[in-house]
Design a protein around this motif. Structure first.
Motif, mmCIF file in Angstrom:
data_model
loop_
_atom_site.group_PDB
_atom_site.id
_atom_site.type_symbol
_atom_site.label_atom_id
_atom_site.label_comp_id
_atom_site.label_asym_id
_atom_site.label_seq_id
_atom_site.Cartn_x
_atom_site.Cartn_y
_atom_site.Cartn_z
ATOM 1 N N LYS A 54 50.735 3.943 -50.123
ATOM 2 C CA LYS A 54 51.491 5.113 -50.554
ATOM 3 C C LYS A 54 52.926 4.918 -50.084
ATOM 4 O O LYS A 54 53.172 4.625 -48.916
ATOM 5 N N ILE A 55 53.856 5.096 -51.000
ATOM 6 C CA ILE A 55 55.268 4.963 -50.684
ATOM 7 C C ILE A 55 55.838 6.374 -50.562
ATOM 8 O O ILE A 55 55.674 7.192 -51.461
ATOM 9 N N VAL A 56 56.466 6.616 -49.451
ATOM 10 C CA VAL A 56 57.028 7.942 -49.204
ATOM 11 C C VAL A 56 58.551 7.808 -49.114
ATOM 12 O O VAL A 56 59.085 7.425 -48.077
ATOM 13 N N PRO A 57 59.244 8.105 -50.213
ATOM 14 C CA PRO A 57 60.710 8.024 -50.173
ATOM 15 C C PRO A 57 61.301 9.161 -49.342
ATOM 16 O O PRO A 57 60.796 10.276 -49.363
ATOM 17 N N LEU A 58 62.321 8.860 -48.595
ATOM 18 C CA LEU A 58 63.068 9.878 -47.865
ATOM 19 C C LEU A 58 64.251 10.258 -48.751
ATOM 20 O O LEU A 58 65.321 9.677 -48.668
ATOM 21 N N GLU A 59 64.019 11.222 -49.616
ATOM 22 C CA GLU A 59 64.973 11.563 -50.663
ATOM 23 C C GLU A 59 66.358 11.931 -50.169
ATOM 24 O O GLU A 59 67.358 11.478 -50.696
ATOM 25 N N ASN A 60 66.441 12.776 -49.185
ATOM 26 C CA ASN A 60 67.733 13.289 -48.756
ATOM 27 C C ASN A 60 68.154 12.770 -47.392
ATOM 28 O O ASN A 60 69.011 13.355 -46.749
ATOM 29 N N GLU A 61 67.546 11.682 -46.964
ATOM 30 C CA GLU A 61 67.851 11.122 -45.659
ATOM 31 C C GLU A 61 68.663 9.848 -45.822
ATOM 32 O O GLU A 61 68.237 8.922 -46.497
ATOM 33 N N GLN A 62 69.819 9.789 -45.222
ATOM 34 C CA GLN A 62 70.588 8.558 -45.209
ATOM 35 C C GLN A 62 70.167 7.781 -43.970
ATOM 36 O O GLN A 62 70.304 8.274 -42.845
ATOM 37 N N THR A 63 69.632 6.578 -44.167
ATOM 38 C CA THR A 63 69.142 5.796 -43.037
ATOM 39 C C THR A 63 70.098 4.678 -42.626
ATOM 40 O O THR A 63 69.969 4.134 -41.543
#
Length: 163
Positions: A54-63
């Motif tokens: 499962k891929i969980v994108p961090l939509e609003n997180e700048q890493t």
């Protein structure tokens, strides 16, 4: 792009930057054996994760702060720009090579993981890797049937032209 994480999306285009990845032990174990062929390591990870996890994108997180310079070999491209379009047309052999590499990578992925893929995944991957063996009309039909499209109108048009 980050929400396009299905296997059908990853077969044709990488949607993730490797330096932004966090992975679990299960994905790490799938990475212990080197593939026969892969375009880029981060793309290979996305193929595996899209097939088995499962891929969980961090939509609003700048890493990270992603920086580029004019001589980057690999990096983000503005596919809507005139210069991008010109480069793809002017260097059509390179564009065809890039498309061909996706088929090679799909074959390598299938050889390594076919025993673990579901019947639906096997049909998708084998259908995709067989595309170059057909005539132009059939190749276009296969893209529609498999729904293996690049992201963005310019890239999709290029895909249809150079397939």
């Amino acid at each position: 792009n980050y929400m396009r994480v299905a296997l059908k999306d990853q077969l044709v285009q990488n949607t993730m930057t490797g330096c932004t990845v966090m992975l679990n032990r299960s994905l790490q174990q799938h990475l212990e054996q080197a593939p026969e062929y892969c375009v880029m390591h981060d793309w290979w990870m996305m193929l595996i994760a899209s097939a088995f996890g499962k891929i969980v994108p961090l939509e609003n997180e700048q890493t990270i702060l992603y920086r580029q310079h004019a001589r980057n070999v690999v990096g983000a491209k503005n596919a809507g720009s005139v210069s991008y379009l010109y480069d793809r047309i002017a260097h059509s052999d390179n564009t065809r090579s890039i498309v061909s590499q996706t088929y090679q990578q799909a074959e390598s992925f299938y050889r390594m993981f076919s025993a673990q893929l579901s019947a639906e995944q096997k049909a998708l991957v084998t259908g995709y890797m067989e595309i170059p063996k057909h005539n132009k009309i059939r190749r276009i039909y296969d893209l529609f049937a498999l729904k293996t499209w690049k992201h963005g109108i310019v890239r999709r048009l290029g895909q249809l032209f150079y397939i």
